[in-house]
Design a protein around this motif. Sequence first.
Motif, PDB file in Angstrom:
ATOM      1  N   ARG A  18       0.844  -1.198   0.000  1.00  0.00           N
ATOM      2  CA  ARG A  18       0.000   0.000   0.000  1.00  0.00           C
ATOM      3  C   ARG A  18       0.874   1.240   0.000  1.00  0.00           C
ATOM      4  O   ARG A  18       1.903   1.283   0.666  1.00  0.00           O
ATOM      5  CB  ARG A  18      -0.862  -0.023   1.252  1.00  0.00           C
ATOM      6  N   LEU A  20       0.382   5.426   0.529  1.00  0.00           N
ATOM      7  CA  LEU A  20      -0.571   6.439   0.967  1.00  0.00           C
ATOM      8  C   LEU A  20       0.072   7.816   0.913  1.00  0.00           C
ATOM      9  O   LEU A  20       1.280   7.942   1.079  1.00  0.00           O
ATOM     10  CB  LEU A  20      -0.988   6.178   2.421  1.00  0.00           C
ATOM     11  N   GLU A  73      -5.579  -7.390   9.003  1.00  0.00           N
ATOM     12  CA  GLU A  73      -5.559  -6.739   7.695  1.00  0.00           C
ATOM     13  C   GLU A  73      -5.363  -5.233   7.854  1.00  0.00           C
ATOM     14  O   GLU A  73      -5.661  -4.668   8.892  1.00  0.00           O
ATOM     15  CB  GLU A  73      -6.874  -7.009   6.948  1.00  0.00           C
ATOM     16  N   LEU A  74      -4.885  -4.608   6.801  1.00  0.00           N
ATOM     17  CA  LEU A  74      -4.788  -3.151   6.789  1.00  0.00           C
ATOM     18  C   LEU A  74      -6.184  -2.550   6.734  1.00  0.00           C
ATOM     19  O   LEU A  74      -7.070  -3.090   6.059  1.00  0.00           O
ATOM     20  CB  LEU A  74      -4.031  -2.669   5.548  1.00  0.00           C
ATOM     21  N   PRO A  75      -6.390  -1.427   7.417  1.00  0.00           N
ATOM     22  CA  PRO A  75      -7.674  -0.739   7.261  1.00  0.00           C
ATOM     23  C   PRO A  75      -7.873  -0.325   5.800  1.00  0.00           C
ATOM     24  O   PRO A  75      -6.915  -0.030   5.089  1.00  0.00           O
ATOM     25  CB  PRO A  75      -7.522   0.492   8.159  1.00  0.00           C
ATOM     26  N   ALA A  78      -8.002   5.377   3.721  1.00  0.00           N
ATOM     27  CA  ALA A  78      -6.671   5.980   3.809  1.00  0.00           C
ATOM     28  C   ALA A  78      -6.426   6.599   5.185  1.00  0.00           C
ATOM     29  O   ALA A  78      -5.352   6.430   5.759  1.00  0.00           O
ATOM     30  CB  ALA A  78      -6.499   7.030   2.720  1.00  0.00           C
ATOM     31  N   ASP A  80      -7.795   5.833   8.101  1.00  0.00           N
ATOM     32  CA  ASP A  80      -7.636   4.754   9.081  1.00  0.00           C
ATOM     33  C   ASP A  80      -6.298   4.054   8.912  1.00  0.00           C
ATOM     34  O   ASP A  80      -5.661   3.659   9.884  1.00  0.00           O
ATOM     35  CB  ASP A  80      -8.769   3.740   8.964  1.00  0.00           C
ATOM     36  N   CYS A  81      -5.858   3.907   7.675  1.00  0.00           N
ATOM     37  CA  CYS A  81      -4.580   3.258   7.412  1.00  0.00           C
ATOM     38  C   CYS A  81      -3.429   4.133   7.928  1.00  0.00           C
ATOM     39  O   CYS A  81      -2.468   3.620   8.504  1.00  0.00           O
ATOM     40  CB  CYS A  81      -4.435   2.978   5.921  1.00  0.00           C
ATOM     41  N   TRP A  84      -3.225   3.648  11.537  1.00  0.00           N
ATOM     42  CA  TRP A  84      -2.588   2.353  11.773  1.00  0.00           C
ATOM     43  C   TRP A  84      -1.064   2.507  11.719  1.00  0.00           C
ATOM     44  O   TRP A  84      -0.351   1.984  12.559  1.00  0.00           O
ATOM     45  CB  TRP A  84      -3.087   1.370  10.721  1.00  0.00           C
TER      46      TRP A  84
END
Length: 91
Positions: A18, A20, A73-75, A78, A80-81, A84
């Motif tokens: 991912r 971001l 898992e990844l949220p 974006a 929320d990630c 994280w």
Amino acid sequence: MLDRAADVVAAELGPPLRTLRSDGRLCLGPHLRCRIWRMGEHGVVLAPREDGGPYGYLGHLVLTVHPWPAGEELPVGAEDCLRWVRDRIIL
């Protein structure tokens, strides 16, 4: 220059799981990219961090490795990630 450094890491680890666009909660200054890889049961995060020096105008990348259980898992979102990521970078 920070993008070139990130490319070097990606050349070693492969494409990130991912990517971001960072926000002001990860660092001050320009919005930079945050990249996330999964390596077995560990996460590798390359993210911008702010300068801790007296002027605070420099941007830095920090490479962190942390436990990432197989079932987690990844949220999806974006924001929320990024939260994280922020929760896992301990400086």
